[in-house]
Scaffold this active site. Structure first.
Site, PDB file in Angstrom:
ATOM      1  N   GLY A 147       2.563   4.332  13.131  1.00 42.58           N
ATOM      2  CA  GLY A 147       3.199   3.096  13.605  1.00 42.58           C
ATOM      3  C   GLY A 147       2.516   2.566  14.855  1.00 42.58           C
ATOM      4  CE  LYS A 175      -1.989   2.706   2.840  1.00 44.68           C
ATOM      5  NZ  LYS A 175      -1.788   3.898   2.002  1.00 44.68           N
ATOM      6  N   GLY A 189       6.896   5.001   8.036  1.00 40.92           N
ATOM      7  CA  GLY A 189       6.068   6.198   8.136  1.00 40.92           C
ATOM      8  C   GLY A 189       6.240   6.849   9.489  1.00 40.92           C
ATOM      9  CB  SER A 190       4.227   9.395  11.166  1.00 42.39           C
ATOM     10  OG  SER A 190       2.956   8.789  11.156  1.00 42.39           O
ATOM     11  CD  GLU A 214      13.534   1.179   8.883  1.00 39.43           C
ATOM     12  OE1 GLU A 214      13.910   2.323   9.199  1.00 39.43           O
ATOM     13  OE2 GLU A 214      14.290   0.207   8.840  1.00 39.43           O
ATOM     14  CB  CYS A 244      13.208   8.913   8.050  1.00 40.93           C
ATOM     15  SG  CYS A 244      14.198   7.825   7.006  1.00 40.93           S
ATOM     16  CD  GLU A 277      10.115  12.950  11.097  1.00 42.39           C
ATOM     17  OE1 GLU A 277       8.970  12.542  11.337  1.00 42.39           O
ATOM     18  OE2 GLU A 277      10.956  12.278  10.461  1.00 42.39           O
TER      19      GLU A 277
HETATM   20  P1  NAD Z   1       2.308   8.465   7.570  1.00 39.51           P
HETATM   21  O1  NAD Z   1       2.632   7.711   8.808  1.00 39.51           O
HETATM   22  O2  NAD Z   1       1.324   9.553   7.626  1.00 39.51           O
HETATM   23  O3  NAD Z   1       1.786   7.456   6.422  1.00 39.51           O
HETATM   24  C1  NAD Z   1       2.537   6.340   6.025  1.00 39.51           C
HETATM   25  C2  NAD Z   1       1.626   5.302   5.395  1.00 39.51           C
HETATM   26  O4  NAD Z   1       0.727   4.802   6.391  1.00 39.51           O
HETATM   27  C3  NAD Z   1       0.756   5.833   4.258  1.00 39.51           C
HETATM   28  O5  NAD Z   1       0.723   4.852   3.239  1.00 39.51           O
HETATM   29  C4  NAD Z   1      -0.609   5.969   4.923  1.00 39.51           C
HETATM   30  O6  NAD Z   1      -1.692   5.870   4.040  1.00 39.51           O
HETATM   31  C5  NAD Z   1      -0.591   4.786   5.862  1.00 39.51           C
HETATM   32  N1  NAD Z   1      -1.550   4.865   6.984  1.00 39.51           N
HETATM   33  C6  NAD Z   1      -2.044   5.989   7.576  1.00 39.51           C
HETATM   34  N2  NAD Z   1      -2.865   5.642   8.598  1.00 39.51           N
HETATM   35  C7  NAD Z   1      -2.891   4.286   8.647  1.00 39.51           C
HETATM   36  C8  NAD Z   1      -3.526   3.340   9.506  1.00 39.51           C
HETATM   37  N3  NAD Z   1      -4.302   3.724  10.503  1.00 39.51           N
HETATM   38  N4  NAD Z   1      -3.310   2.020   9.278  1.00 39.51           N
HETATM   39  C9  NAD Z   1      -2.497   1.616   8.287  1.00 39.51           C
HETATM   40  N5  NAD Z   1      -1.868   2.463   7.439  1.00 39.51           N
HETATM   41  C10 NAD Z   1      -2.051   3.786   7.621  1.00 39.51           C
HETATM   42  O7  NAD Z   1       3.723   8.979   7.015  1.00 39.51           O
HETATM   43  P2  NAD Z   1       4.045   9.941   5.804  1.00 39.51           P
HETATM   44  O8  NAD Z   1       3.561  11.307   6.142  1.00 39.51           O
HETATM   45  O9  NAD Z   1       3.632   9.303   4.523  1.00 39.51           O
HETATM   46  O10 NAD Z   1       5.652   9.894   5.850  1.00 39.51           O
HETATM   47  C11 NAD Z   1       6.391  10.675   6.733  1.00 39.51           C
HETATM   48  C12 NAD Z   1       6.900   9.886   7.915  1.00 39.51           C
HETATM   49  O11 NAD Z   1       7.570   8.710   7.489  1.00 39.51           O
HETATM   50  C13 NAD Z   1       7.936  10.679   8.693  1.00 39.51           C
HETATM   51  O12 NAD Z   1       7.717  10.544  10.073  1.00 39.51           O
HETATM   52  C14 NAD Z   1       9.248  10.016   8.278  1.00 39.51           C
HETATM   53  O13 NAD Z   1      10.303  10.204   9.175  1.00 39.51           O
HETATM   54  C15 NAD Z   1       8.838   8.590   8.160  1.00 39.51           C
HETATM   55  N6  NAD Z   1       9.798   7.831   7.347  1.00 39.51           N
HETATM   56  C16 NAD Z   1      10.630   6.919   7.968  1.00 39.51           C
HETATM   57  C17 NAD Z   1      11.597   6.235   7.221  1.00 39.51           C
HETATM   58  C18 NAD Z   1      12.555   5.251   7.855  1.00 39.51           C
HETATM   59  O14 NAD Z   1      13.185   4.498   7.118  1.00 39.51           O
HETATM   60  N7  NAD Z   1      12.717   5.232   9.164  1.00 39.51           N
HETATM   61  C19 NAD Z   1      11.699   6.474   5.861  1.00 39.51           C
HETATM   62  C20 NAD Z   1      10.837   7.405   5.275  1.00 39.51           C
HETATM   63  C21 NAD Z   1       9.889   8.072   6.019  1.00 39.51           C
END
Ligand code: NAD
Length: 491
Positions: free
Chosen positions: A244, A188, A239-240, A262, A297, A394
């Protein structure tokens, strides 16, 4: 600046608007049955396309087909799976230019950078194919005369949920390890930047066996449906930390699931008095990942400089940031494009405004623009208090905070006094200090005299709020297996 794209960008933008954007459900390409979601061009915040999302039924079907596909796929040899992943990498490589353009238009990331991302995604797929031979078990001399064996077995269906900042690179590279380990994957992508992943779903046709790779499009509801499906026992999320945590909670509500995370970072670069500023200053610019508008990130978004160097470092750093060229991501020489969306732009500007209200000084940038797209100027904040919001949270935007320290102890105290623990960067020519400080930093990935570079094979991942698990290495491959032990007792 004009927001009128050049001829090639215009042609590609029209193509995006005219295409049917289909999901891959099992091995079927079809339009989602959920509501449509607009995808915007961040250079001017206009709608590029509005693909239909997956509804709960689409997700259920993708997972069920994945479970059926995984049963046969998991019985093939690692070598056979590696060959299929290599074949898919070859196809993606042939379409690298198209995929890079999709990300550039969809996410606003510079074309030259998306070409690098496309190459990196393909390279990492091949790395995991090469690691297939690491899927080995052990024999254990646990009792005399008997045989005790372990086997790394696939989980079955892996849900792979990714963010918006490396759309194709994450979709491709994060697909490879679970596949090589013998799992089927339901991917996804972010609802903000799904186009290259949807295109990957089409390009997999005839390359990967039925069911082993699906792509579903949608936001939190789609992700949640995936996480909660009983046949999904392994979830890999990037993601965030907020999402997570939500995934850990809904995963736990729905069953016992293996979850790797991550997450974000608030990473510190520590510049000691013996640092080579000729290298440290450009490294601080590189470390901020301005090419991603700071949406990375691992960005070293806090630069802690020893007071003896602070003035010179600040002057040279501000000059370098002032010189960055901001503009449309497909234009020649552009170093920083827009942020991904209006929402992310407003969020970053809010951080800057509150930082100034808390006493920080804008040394470079600080505002929106050029034009009315989702641009935020590369921004340097000086005089940032270590306990202020911008020093601890962040931003995920092009905003660097400069802080000063008096001695090593204070540098470490400030660096570690955040909830995150992803990366760190130590600048010194003293090997004792380099190792001492690296090991005292609460971070999963530390550079000495470097920033930002990822080395294939070296495990990447966070401590504390930055996550659970390691990727980009054999650890990632093995994390998609669960051990089975078999004890053969002599009859
Ligand atoms: P986000 O957490 O808002 O979304 C990430 C994904 O999760 C998207 O596909 C979103 O649709 C999905 N999602 C949202 N709510 C959900 C739920 N309740 N259940 C399942 N899936 C859901 O993150 P973003 O704004 O897309 O990305 C930014 C964040 O990602 C930042 O915090 C960044 O640091 C982090 N990030 C981490 C790494 C790493 O390797 N550590 C790499 C890239 C980005």
């Amino acid at each position: 600046m004009t927001t009128e794209p050049d001829a090639e960008a215009r042609r590609r933008i029209e193509e995006i608007g005219a295409r049917p954007w289909r999901q891959r459900i099992g091995d079927e390409l079809r339009t989602g049955r959920g509501p449509t979601l607009p995808i915007t061009d961040p250079t001017n915040d206009t709608v590029l396309a509005a693909p239909a999302t997956a509804d709960a039924e689409d997700v259920r079907e993708a997972v069920e087909r994945a479970a059926a596909g995984a049963a046969a796929w998991g019985r093939t040899t690692p070598r056979e799976r590696a060959a299929a992943v290599r074949a898919f990498a070859d196809v993606l490589e042939r379409h690298a230019e198209e995929l890079a353009w999709l990300d550039t238009i969809d996410a606003g990331l510079p074309l030259w950078m998306m070409r690098i991302d496309a190459a990196t995604g393909v390279e990492r797929m091949r790395m995991f194919a090469d690691l297939a031979h690491s899927l080995v078990g052990h024999t254990i001399p646990a009792s005399a005369g008997n045989l005790h064996l372990t086997f790394p077995e696939p989980f079955g269906v892996v849900a792979r949920i990714i963010p918006f900042n490396h759309p194709f690179m994450f979709a491709s590279s994060k697909l490879a390890a679970p596949l090589v380990a013998g799992n089927a994957v339901v991917l996804k992508p972010s609802e903000l930047t799904p186009l290259s992943a949807l295109r990957m779903g089409e390009l997999a046709d005839g390359i990967l066996p039925p069911g082993v790779f699906s792509v579903v499009h949608g936001g939190p509801e789609t992700g949640e449906a995936l996480v909660r499906h009983p046949a999904v026992s392994r979830i890999a999320f990037t993601g965030s930390h907020q999402v997570g945590r939500a995934i850990q909670r809904s995963g736990a509500d729905a069953g016992i699931k293996h979850v790797s995370l991550e997450l974000g970072g608030k990473n510190a670069m520590l510049v000691f008095p013996d640092a080579d500023l000729d290298r440290a200053v450009p490294a601080a610019v590189k470390g901020m990942n301005f090419a991603f508008a700071g949406q990375s990130c691992g960005s070293t978004s806090r630069v802690l400089v020893h007071e003896s160097l602070a003035e010179e470092f600040t002057e040279r750093f501000v000059r370098a940031v002032d010189a960055l060229r901001i503009g449309r991501p497909w234009d020649e020489g552009v170093q920083i494009g827009p942020m991904v969306s209006r929402r992310q732009q407003e969020r970053a500007l809010g951080f800057i405004e509150r930082a100034v209200a808390a006493g920080a000084e804008v040394l470079s940038g600080g505002g929106r623009g050029p034009g009315d797209g989702c641009f935020v100027q590369p921004t340097v904040l000086g005089g940032v208090a270590p306990d202020s919001e911008v020093a601890r949270e962040e931003v995920f935007g092009p905003v660097v905070s400069l802080l000063r320290f008096r001695d090593e102890e204070e540098a470490l105290r400030i660096a570690n006094d955040v909830e995150y623990g992803l990366t760190g960067s130590v600048w010194t020519r003293d090997l004792d200090r380099a190792l001492r400080v690296s090991r005292a930093l609460e971070a999963g990935y530390v550079w000495v005299n470097d920033t930002s570079t990822h080395f294939p094979g070296v495990p990447f991942g966070g401590w504390k709020l930055s996550g659970i698990g390691r990727e980009e290495s054999v650890d990632e491959l093995l994390s998609y297996t669960q051990l089975r032990a078999i004890n053969v007792v002599a009859a």
